[in-house]
Design an enzyme around this catalytic site. Structure first.
Site, PDB file in Angstrom:
ATOM      1  N   ASP A  90       0.848  -1.187   0.000  1.00  0.00           N
ATOM      2  CA  ASP A  90       0.000   0.000   0.000  1.00  0.00           C
ATOM      3  C   ASP A  90       0.888   1.243   0.000  1.00  0.00           C
ATOM      4  O   ASP A  90       1.857   1.327   0.777  1.00  0.00           O
ATOM      5  CB  ASP A  90      -0.906  -0.012   1.239  1.00  0.00           C
ATOM      6  CG  ASP A  90      -1.870   1.152   1.253  1.00  0.00           C
ATOM      7  OD1 ASP A  90      -2.969   1.018   0.689  1.00  0.00           O
ATOM      8  OD2 ASP A  90      -1.533   2.211   1.840  1.00  0.00           O
ATOM      9  N   ASN A 103      -3.038  13.032  -3.751  1.00  0.00           N
ATOM     10  CA  ASN A 103      -4.230  13.435  -4.513  1.00  0.00           C
ATOM     11  C   ASN A 103      -4.759  14.788  -4.057  1.00  0.00           C
ATOM     12  O   ASN A 103      -5.135  15.631  -4.882  1.00  0.00           O
ATOM     13  CB  ASN A 103      -5.326  12.378  -4.365  1.00  0.00           C
ATOM     14  CG  ASN A 103      -5.136  11.209  -5.313  1.00  0.00           C
ATOM     15  OD1 ASN A 103      -4.544  11.336  -6.368  1.00  0.00           O
ATOM     16  ND2 ASN A 103      -5.649  10.053  -4.930  1.00  0.00           N
ATOM     17  N   HIS A 149      -5.429  14.553  -8.900  1.00  0.00           N
ATOM     18  CA  HIS A 149      -5.539  13.137  -9.261  1.00  0.00           C
ATOM     19  C   HIS A 149      -4.635  12.739 -10.427  1.00  0.00           C
ATOM     20  O   HIS A 149      -4.222  11.572 -10.518  1.00  0.00           O
ATOM     21  CB  HIS A 149      -7.000  12.799  -9.579  1.00  0.00           C
ATOM     22  CG  HIS A 149      -7.881  12.788  -8.371  1.00  0.00           C
ATOM     23  ND1 HIS A 149      -7.920  11.726  -7.499  1.00  0.00           N
ATOM     24  CD2 HIS A 149      -8.739  13.714  -7.878  1.00  0.00           C
ATOM     25  CE1 HIS A 149      -8.773  11.987  -6.513  1.00  0.00           C
ATOM     26  NE2 HIS A 149      -9.287  13.182  -6.723  1.00  0.00           N
ATOM     27  N   ASP A 183      -2.247   9.594 -10.386  1.00  0.00           N
ATOM     28  CA  ASP A 183      -2.203   8.556 -11.425  1.00  0.00           C
ATOM     29  C   ASP A 183      -0.773   8.315 -11.890  1.00  0.00           C
ATOM     30  O   ASP A 183      -0.369   7.181 -12.154  1.00  0.00           O
ATOM     31  CB  ASP A 183      -3.067   8.971 -12.617  1.00  0.00           C
ATOM     32  CG  ASP A 183      -4.550   8.887 -12.320  1.00  0.00           C
ATOM     33  OD1 ASP A 183      -4.922   8.319 -11.280  1.00  0.00           O
ATOM     34  OD2 ASP A 183      -5.344   9.408 -13.134  1.00  0.00           O
ATOM     35  N   GLU A 212      -4.826   2.445  -4.119  1.00  0.00           N
ATOM     36  CA  GLU A 212      -3.362   2.482  -4.042  1.00  0.00           C
ATOM     37  C   GLU A 212      -2.770   1.196  -3.498  1.00  0.00           C
ATOM     38  O   GLU A 212      -1.613   1.152  -3.078  1.00  0.00           O
ATOM     39  CB  GLU A 212      -2.907   3.667  -3.177  1.00  0.00           C
ATOM     40  CG  GLU A 212      -3.284   3.593  -1.720  1.00  0.00           C
ATOM     41  CD  GLU A 212      -4.645   4.219  -1.402  1.00  0.00           C
ATOM     42  OE1 GLU A 212      -4.820   4.649  -0.248  1.00  0.00           O
ATOM     43  OE2 GLU A 212      -5.505   4.276  -2.296  1.00  0.00           O
TER      44      GLU A 212
END
Length: 229
Positions: free
Chosen positions: A104, A112, A117, A121, A147
């Site tokens: 994670d 974010n 975002h 990405d 994630e």
């Protein structure tokens, strides 16, 4: 005019391009003379072959879409669940090693929220590539969701697997990512490692819960670390 692919000693041949959807998808090569009365049969054959090739490519594309995550290119959760079920059965039958790693990204929500975002990405794609490069081609690297990533490893003893994950963790912590000229800060990951053995159920949920519990403990212990379940 002689086609470049034709051998120099061939004097009689026929080439017919395979057209589909306005594009050439192949070439039919016949090393013989086609009589005029057979031309219509050849045209029908060419159309059928072209249509079959297009359908085959479409099926391949659809299969890719159903098993891969569109953002990272890794296998998706659906494929992971099917593969893990098969690998557990194989490990149980052959008494071989099977490991599962839950990973994670630490503080991903901050990326974010702070940078947007699109930056998030980019981080996901970069980390997915790093994970993919850190494992062998027969290991299965998946995007579990958000994630979170999941890696199914085969034939790795636990000590070897831990070292491989530690190398990945250290490599990720050295990354210096930027987006639109802005430094995104240090990127780290937490890892939970679990090995399947016959004390566990052959249901995929058993080993996933074990790895997830180890990941939770890694987060609780301060992140950027590995915990073995």
């Amino acid at each position: 005019m002689v086609c470049q692919h034709v051998e120099s000693d061939v004097s009689i041949y026929h080439c017919e391009p395979l057209f589909a959807s306005g594009e050439v998808v192949g070439l039919l090569y016949l090393q013989s003379h086609v009589e005029e009365e057979n031309r219509f049969r050849l045209v029908a054959l060419v159309e059928n072959i072209a249509s079959a090739l297009v359908n085959q490519n479409l099926q391949k594309d659809l299969l890719e879409q159903t098993v891969h995550d569109p953002l990272t290119g890794l296998y998706n959760r659906r494929y992971m669940e099917e593969t893990l079920n098969a690998e557990i059965a194989t490990a149980s039958r052959n008494n071989t090693e099977l490991g599962l790693i839950m990973a994670d990204i630490d503080h991903f929500k901050h990326i974010n929220d702070e940078f947007g975002h699109d930056a998030g990405d980019m981080v996901l794609r970069t980390i997915a590539n790093e994970i993919q490069n850190s494992f062998r081609s027969n290991d299965i690297v998946c995007r579990f969701g958000g994630e979170e990533f999941l890696i199914i490893t085969k034939s790795h003893p636990l000590h070897t697997l831990i070292q491989r994950v530690e190398d990945l963790r250290a490599s990720l912590s050295r990354l210096e990512l930027h987006y639109n000229g802005r430094a995104l800060g240090k990127t780290t990951m937490s890892f939970g490692v679990a090995m399947w053995d016959k004390s566990l159920s052959t249901e995929t949920s058993a080993i996933i819960r074990k790895a997830d519990a180890a990941l939770y403990q890694a987060k609780k212990n301060g992140r950027d670390r590995i915990v073995v379940g």
